[in-house]
Design a protein around this motif. Structure first.
Motif, PDB file in Angstrom:
ATOM      1  N   MET A 120      48.557  28.477  32.258  1.00  0.00           N
ATOM      2  CA  MET A 120      47.540  27.659  31.616  1.00  0.00           C
ATOM      3  C   MET A 120      46.178  28.331  31.767  1.00  0.00           C
ATOM      4  SD  MET A 120      47.417  24.552  34.380  1.00  0.00           S
ATOM      5  CE  MET A 120      49.182  24.353  34.193  1.00  0.00           C
ATOM      6  N   ALA A 121      45.222  27.906  30.927  1.00  0.00           N
ATOM      7  CA  ALA A 121      43.885  28.478  30.964  1.00  0.00           C
ATOM      8  C   ALA A 121      43.227  28.233  32.321  1.00  0.00           C
ATOM      9  CB  ALA A 121      43.035  27.882  29.845  1.00  0.00           C
ATOM     10  N   ALA A 122      42.540  29.259  32.841  1.00  0.00           N
ATOM     11  CA  ALA A 122      41.892  29.148  34.152  1.00  0.00           C
ATOM     12  C   ALA A 122      41.004  30.361  34.365  1.00  0.00           C
ATOM     13  CB  ALA A 122      42.938  29.071  35.265  1.00  0.00           C
ATOM     14  N   THR A 123      40.132  30.266  35.358  1.00  0.00           N
ATOM     15  CA  THR A 123      39.386  31.422  35.854  1.00  0.00           C
ATOM     16  C   THR A 123      39.902  31.721  37.250  1.00  0.00           C
ATOM     17  OG1 THR A 123      37.416  30.850  34.571  1.00  0.00           O
ATOM     18  CG2 THR A 123      37.122  32.348  36.430  1.00  0.00           C
ATOM     19  N   VAL A 124      40.465  32.894  37.454  1.00  0.00           N
ATOM     20  CA  VAL A 124      41.090  33.222  38.728  1.00  0.00           C
ATOM     21  C   VAL A 124      40.416  34.457  39.328  1.00  0.00           C
ATOM     22  CG1 VAL A 124      43.297  32.267  37.984  1.00  0.00           C
ATOM     23  CG2 VAL A 124      42.872  34.699  37.712  1.00  0.00           C
ATOM     24  N   THR A 125      40.563  34.576  40.628  1.00  0.00           N
ATOM     25  CA  THR A 125      40.040  35.726  41.361  1.00  0.00           C
ATOM     26  C   THR A 125      41.194  36.399  42.084  1.00  0.00           C
ATOM     27  OG1 THR A 125      37.897  34.653  41.697  1.00  0.00           O
ATOM     28  CG2 THR A 125      38.423  36.515  43.127  1.00  0.00           C
ATOM     29  N   ILE A 126      41.400  37.692  41.832  1.00  0.00           N
ATOM     30  CA  ILE A 126      42.410  38.435  42.584  1.00  0.00           C
ATOM     31  C   ILE A 126      41.690  39.276  43.633  1.00  0.00           C
ATOM     32  CG2 ILE A 126      44.005  38.455  40.630  1.00  0.00           C
ATOM     33  CD1 ILE A 126      43.324  41.423  40.258  1.00  0.00           C
ATOM     34  N   THR A 127      42.301  39.368  44.817  1.00  0.00           N
ATOM     35  CA  THR A 127      41.652  40.025  45.947  1.00  0.00           C
ATOM     36  C   THR A 127      42.617  40.987  46.624  1.00  0.00           C
ATOM     37  OG1 THR A 127      40.228  38.111  46.340  1.00  0.00           O
ATOM     38  CG2 THR A 127      40.491  39.664  48.162  1.00  0.00           C
ATOM     39  N   ALA A 128      42.131  42.195  46.915  1.00  0.00           N
ATOM     40  CA  ALA A 128      42.858  43.184  47.713  1.00  0.00           C
ATOM     41  C   ALA A 128      42.170  43.282  49.071  1.00  0.00           C
ATOM     42  CB  ALA A 128      42.865  44.539  47.026  1.00  0.00           C
ATOM     43  N   THR A 129      42.926  42.994  50.140  1.00  0.00           N
ATOM     44  CA  THR A 129      42.375  42.973  51.497  1.00  0.00           C
ATOM     45  C   THR A 129      43.012  44.077  52.326  1.00  0.00           C
ATOM     46  OG1 THR A 129      42.052  40.579  51.365  1.00  0.00           O
ATOM     47  CG2 THR A 129      42.068  41.566  53.570  1.00  0.00           C
ATOM     48  N   SER A 130      42.197  44.809  53.080  1.00  0.00           N
ATOM     49  CA  SER A 130      42.706  45.886  53.928  1.00  0.00           C
ATOM     50  C   SER A 130      43.672  45.330  54.964  1.00  0.00           C
ATOM     51  CB  SER A 130      41.552  46.601  54.623  1.00  0.00           C
ATOM     52  OG  SER A 130      42.030  47.456  55.639  1.00  0.00           O
ATOM     53  N   ALA A 131      44.857  45.929  55.052  1.00  0.00           N
ATOM     54  CA  ALA A 131      45.831  45.494  56.051  1.00  0.00           C
ATOM     55  C   ALA A 131      45.431  45.930  57.454  1.00  0.00           C
ATOM     56  CB  ALA A 131      47.216  46.044  55.703  1.00  0.00           C
ATOM     57  N   SER A 132      44.640  46.993  57.560  1.00  0.00           N
ATOM     58  CA  SER A 132      44.216  47.463  58.884  1.00  0.00           C
ATOM     59  C   SER A 132      42.955  46.773  59.360  1.00  0.00           C
ATOM     60  CB  SER A 132      44.005  48.980  58.857  1.00  0.00           C
ATOM     61  OG  SER A 132      42.994  49.323  57.921  1.00  0.00           O
ATOM     62  N   ASN A 133      42.145  46.239  58.430  1.00  0.00           N
ATOM     63  CA  ASN A 133      40.920  45.515  58.789  1.00  0.00           C
ATOM     64  C   ASN A 133      40.711  44.399  57.787  1.00  0.00           C
ATOM     65  OD1 ASN A 133      38.437  44.534  59.488  1.00  0.00           O
ATOM     66  ND2 ASN A 133      37.383  46.522  59.436  1.00  0.00           N
ATOM     67  N   PRO A 134      41.247  43.186  58.056  1.00  0.00           N
ATOM     68  CA  PRO A 134      41.177  42.087  57.090  1.00  0.00           C
ATOM     69  C   PRO A 134      39.760  41.649  56.739  1.00  0.00           C
ATOM     70  CG  PRO A 134      42.843  41.653  58.765  1.00  0.00           C
ATOM     71  CD  PRO A 134      42.072  42.851  59.225  1.00  0.00           C
ATOM     72  N   ALA A 135      38.767  42.148  57.471  1.00  0.00           N
ATOM     73  CA  ALA A 135      37.393  41.797  57.125  1.00  0.00           C
ATOM     74  C   ALA A 135      36.911  42.547  55.893  1.00  0.00           C
ATOM     75  CB  ALA A 135      36.468  42.090  58.299  1.00  0.00           C
ATOM     76  N   VAL A 136      37.669  43.569  55.485  1.00  0.00           N
ATOM     77  CA  VAL A 136      37.271  44.388  54.339  1.00  0.00           C
ATOM     78  C   VAL A 136      38.153  44.038  53.139  1.00  0.00           C
ATOM     79  CG1 VAL A 136      37.018  46.728  53.440  1.00  0.00           C
ATOM     80  CG2 VAL A 136      36.508  46.242  55.842  1.00  0.00           C
ATOM     81  N   SER A 137      37.525  43.701  52.014  1.00  0.00           N
ATOM     82  CA  SER A 137      38.273  43.337  50.811  1.00  0.00           C
ATOM     83  C   SER A 137      37.436  43.629  49.574  1.00  0.00           C
ATOM     84  CB  SER A 137      38.672  41.853  50.836  1.00  0.00           C
ATOM     85  OG  SER A 137      37.516  41.030  50.807  1.00  0.00           O
ATOM     86  N   ASN A 138      38.089  43.521  48.432  1.00  0.00           N
ATOM     87  CA  ASN A 138      37.393  43.618  47.152  1.00  0.00           C
ATOM     88  C   ASN A 138      38.089  42.684  46.175  1.00  0.00           C
ATOM     89  OD1 ASN A 138      35.566  44.384  45.222  1.00  0.00           O
ATOM     90  ND2 ASN A 138      36.524  46.356  44.776  1.00  0.00           N
ATOM     91  N   SER A 139      37.333  42.123  45.232  1.00  0.00           N
ATOM     92  CA  SER A 139      37.884  41.118  44.323  1.00  0.00           C
ATOM     93  C   SER A 139      37.520  41.421  42.880  1.00  0.00           C
ATOM     94  CB  SER A 139      37.367  39.716  44.691  1.00  0.00           C
ATOM     95  OG  SER A 139      37.750  39.362  45.995  1.00  0.00           O
ATOM     96  N   ALA A 140      38.303  40.840  41.958  1.00  0.00           N
ATOM     97  CA  ALA A 140      38.031  40.922  40.520  1.00  0.00           C
ATOM     98  C   ALA A 140      38.305  39.562  39.899  1.00  0.00           C
ATOM     99  CB  ALA A 140      38.898  41.990  39.863  1.00  0.00           C
ATOM    100  N   THR A 141      37.479  39.164  38.947  1.00  0.00           N
ATOM    101  CA  THR A 141      37.623  37.880  38.276  1.00  0.00           C
ATOM    102  C   THR A 141      38.288  38.081  36.915  1.00  0.00           C
ATOM    103  OG1 THR A 141      35.671  36.977  39.366  1.00  0.00           O
ATOM    104  CG2 THR A 141      36.410  35.863  37.366  1.00  0.00           C
ATOM    105  N   ILE A 142      39.283  37.251  36.627  1.00  0.00           N
ATOM    106  CA  ILE A 142      40.006  37.317  35.354  1.00  0.00           C
ATOM    107  C   ILE A 142      39.951  35.947  34.689  1.00  0.00           C
ATOM    108  CG2 ILE A 142      42.241  37.724  34.246  1.00  0.00           C
ATOM    109  CD1 ILE A 142      42.964  39.534  36.577  1.00  0.00           C
ATOM    110  N   THR A 143      39.574  35.929  33.417  1.00  0.00           N
ATOM    111  CA  THR A 143      39.585  34.695  32.638  1.00  0.00           C
ATOM    112  C   THR A 143      40.914  34.587  31.900  1.00  0.00           C
ATOM    113  OG1 THR A 143      37.193  34.752  32.324  1.00  0.00           O
ATOM    114  CG2 THR A 143      38.455  33.375  30.808  1.00  0.00           C
ATOM    115  N   VAL A 144      41.673  33.561  32.211  1.00  0.00           N
ATOM    116  CA  VAL A 144      42.949  33.313  31.531  1.00  0.00           C
ATOM    117  C   VAL A 144      42.671  32.329  30.411  1.00  0.00           C
ATOM    118  CG1 VAL A 144      45.328  32.522  31.790  1.00  0.00           C
ATOM    119  CG2 VAL A 144      44.183  33.695  33.686  1.00  0.00           C
ATOM    120  N   SER A 145      42.833  32.789  29.163  1.00  0.00           N
ATOM    121  CA  SER A 145      42.390  31.994  28.026  1.00  0.00           C
ATOM    122  C   SER A 145      43.379  32.088  26.889  1.00  0.00           C
ATOM    123  CB  SER A 145      41.011  32.475  27.551  1.00  0.00           C
ATOM    124  OG  SER A 145      40.620  31.815  26.363  1.00  0.00           O
ATOM    125  N   THR A 146      43.542  30.973  26.177  1.00  0.00           N
ATOM    126  CA  THR A 146      44.400  30.948  24.993  1.00  0.00           C
ATOM    127  C   THR A 146      43.619  31.212  23.723  1.00  0.00           C
ATOM    128  OG1 THR A 146      44.089  28.556  24.828  1.00  0.00           O
ATOM    129  CG2 THR A 146      46.023  29.334  26.012  1.00  0.00           C
TER     130      THR A 146
END
Length: 658
Positions: A158-184
């Motif tokens: 369904m339509a939504a705005t979502v954020t996907i995140t990649a988090t370092s397995a060796s240091n969980p304090a470090v991550s980066n994210s991307a926003t994706i618009t799910v739209s029909t």
């Protein structure tokens, strides 16, 4: 020949760290693969495999000392074809993550291949993938990946705005994210790309005789048809000269919403109007459209698909239907293209309510420059046109036998347990049955069937047989062998005279209605009517997507209807917004009002709360005529349409423009 890093290394690595890399060689007829090296020699690191196949991965280990190194991938067959990438090997630096491949927008249920490159991770533990909001943001094929290794993200339904995140397995304090618009939401379809297109239509000509047409033509960047071939067959009417007619010209013109007109000029003046066939077109995307003949010579509905020319090989499931000697006839089964022109055939046939078939052998010829080849088995001659490696359009090329259909790549390793899910199905006779033989039965049907994995079926069906519509639950059984050859038996009564169907499963990577859009692919099956009371029928069994939202967006509509005294073809563009449907279609009532452009249609969708995927929608045509229709949604881009009026009936499809 060219080479590219399909999995590139990170720009920075810690001493002794590892990274997965890969290179792909294009246009290498020897398929010799890739040789890996680095510089400066002796102090640049090592590879787990110094030679890989094209696209295969190797692991690069950085040197233990810092500095700059360059890794190089070289084509094994041509050492002058290389690609390189620099890497900074450093023990200092901040741990960081860079996400690649995340699109700004995705359709509901759409997929994207994403990866995360980790810099300065001495532990080399990769990343963990998550998304938000939790529970409604989609899924990853792999929730943990090494640095630069891909995972497939699937958007929610369904339509939504979502954020996907990649988090370092060796240091969980470090991550980066991307926003994706799910739209029909969709954009205008525009026009078709240049290249070769394969087309088919089936219907009735002005002599009230059934016709079947298949061909291919070359379209240039300006929409001009430059060349091609066509096979046209009718019962006691115009036909192509053997082995087929030449297409010598034509033109495609389109408007901003994807509606348009296509002319195809042939060297046979008996076809169309003095050799020119005119089609109404509704474009789904740059490589696929639905079409309907839109001139005084005939009314016929079909499709237009971009061609990727390859020679057919291996097993296919096949379904064709039409007319033979004034009797409805249909073939269904498995055909296998073996080397050196040999063909193995296992075919069922319903010929005027007489059931025939069995195993056979035949021959075929390779496809020519525009994708046309021939098939011969059991005394019947067919021509085929290649759409791509997994889809063929097929027409019987015997005089007075307008029979047409498709063949799709087959499956192996399946069983009754494979079908443990719900399907949408269609089944219809040749719409204009009343023209050729007044004893024939005209019908259109659609519904859902749920298979339990043990050979049992339950479902719901809308059936209009000879203008008598019914809507009721159905039950039955099914069986399928390891190569997808099987049958469905419905308990007689609730689906009227539909009771026995041949079932021939197809490759699950194929989108049955749009071979160039694999994102909406899924397990399907071709259906052949094997009922002793019905003849010449066929349909399809479609595995729908799960968790679908209500349909919305701009759709190309194709619909073929009959009320036993005439046939009408319709192609157009409609918009579904909430419960409202509105748009315009081009109608060809060749036996009545003739052609009419831009006919307004509208209606209100009502969801069937007791039967998922089913919607009823009375359509108002030209602010006057009411057409009772039922929709069955198979994905966010495809909806089956069945008209269930008395005496009129019809079958069609809505395909979302993209």
């Amino acid at each position: 020949m060219s080479i590219a890093l399909s999995t590139a290394p990170p720009t920075t690595m810690a001493p002794g760290a590892t990274a997965t890399i890969a290179a792909t060689v294009s246009n290498d007829s020897t398929n010799a693969g890739v040789d890996w090296s680095c510089s400066p020699a002796g102090s640049c690191g090592t590879f787990s495999a110094a030679h890989t196949a094209s696209g295969a991965s190797t692991t690069f280990t950085a040197p233990t000392a810092g500095g700059s190194v360059t890794i190089t991938a070289t084509s094994t067959s041509n050492h002058s074809v290389v690609v390189s990438a620099p890497i900074n090997v450093s023990s200092s630096g901040t741990l960081s993550i860079t996400i690649s491949g995340a699109p700004a927008t995705l359709a509901p249920g759409g997929t994207a291949t994403v990866s995360a490159a980790v810099s300065n991770d001495t532990a080399n533990l990769g990343v963990d993938w998550t998304c938000a909001p939790a529970g409604s943001c989609g899924i990853f094929s792999s929730a943990h990946t090494a640095s630069t290794v891909t995972t497939t993200y699937t958007a929610p339904s369904m339509a939504a705005t979502v954020t996907i995140t990649a988090t370092s397995a060796s240091n969980p304090a470090v991550s980066n994210s991307a926003t994706i618009t799910v739209s029909t939401s969709t954009t205008a379809a525009g026009t078709l790309t240049s290249g070769t297109f394969v087309f088919t239509v089936a219907g009735v000509n002005k002599l009230q005789r059934n016709i079947a047409v298949a061909g291919s033509f070359v379209l240039d960047a300006n929409g001009k048809v430059t060349s091609g071939e066509e096979n046209y067959m009718s019962h006691d009417g115009p036909a192509s000269f053997p082995p087929g007619d030449l297409i010598t010209g034509g033109q495609l013109t389109t408007s901003s919403n994807g509606k348009g007109t296509l002319t195809v000029i042939t060297n046979n003046t008996a076809l169309g109007v003095n050799g020119t066939e005119t089609f109404s077109v509704a474009i789904v995307n740059s490589k696929h459209a639905v079409i309907s003949e839109f001139d005084s010579s005939a009314t016929a509905v079909g499709s237009l698909d971009f061609q990727t020319l390859v020679q057919p090989q291996g097993p296919f499931s096949m379904l064709t239907s039409g007319w033979d000697g004034g009797l409805a006839s249909a073939y269904g089964g498995n055909i296998t293209f073996n080397p050196n022109g040999a063909l193995h055939v296992k075919i069922d046939q319903n010929f005027g309510k007489v059931l025939l078939g069995g195993s056979n052998v035949g021959t075929y010829t390779p496809a020519d420059a525009v994708g046309r080849g021939s098939i011969l088995f059991g005394g019947a001659h067919f021509v085929y046109y290649v759409v791509n490696a997994k889809v063929l359009r097929i027409l019987e090329d015997d005089p007075n036998i307008p029979i047409i259909g498709s063949a799709y790549a087959g499956v192996t390793g399946v069983s009754n347990a494979t079908l443990k899910t719900q399907f949408v199905f269609t089944d219809s006779s040749s719409i204009a049955a009343g023209f050729e033989n007044t004893t024939s039965t005209t019908f259109a049907a659609a519904g859902t069937l749920t298979a339990d994995g043990n050979g049992n079926l339950t479902g719901f069906a809308d059936v209009d047989e000879n203008g008598h519509p019914t809507s009721a639950p159905v039950t039955g059984t099914y069986t399928v062998d390891s190569v997808g050859y099987g049958s469905i038996t419905l308990t007689p009564g609730n689906a009227q005279d539909i009771s026995v169907l041949g079932l021939y499963l197809t490759d699950p990577t194929i989108n049955f209605s749009d071979p160039n859009s694999p994102a909406d692919a899924g397990l399907c099956g071709l259906l052949l009517g094997l009922d002793p009371k019905l003849s010449g029928s066929g349909g399809v069994l479609i595995l729908p997507e799960s968790g679908l939202p209500a349909p919305t967006g701009n759709f190309a509509l194709s619909l073929q209807t009959s009320n036993t005294s005439k046939e009408t073809g319709a192609v157009g563009v409609v918009t579904i917004a909430g419960t409202n449907l509105s748009g315009t279609v081009d109608l060809n009532d060749v036996f009545g009002a003739g052609t009419a452009s831009g006919v307004a249609i509208s209606g209100t969708l009502t969801a069937d709360t007791a039967n998922t995927r089913r919607f009823t929608v009375p359509l108002t045509v030209n602010s006057a005529t009411s057409v009772k229709s039922v929709l069955y949604q198979t994905s966010h881009t495809q909806i089956v349409v069945v008209e269930v009026d008395s005496p009129q009936l019809g079958i069609g499809l809505l395909e979302e423009q993209h």
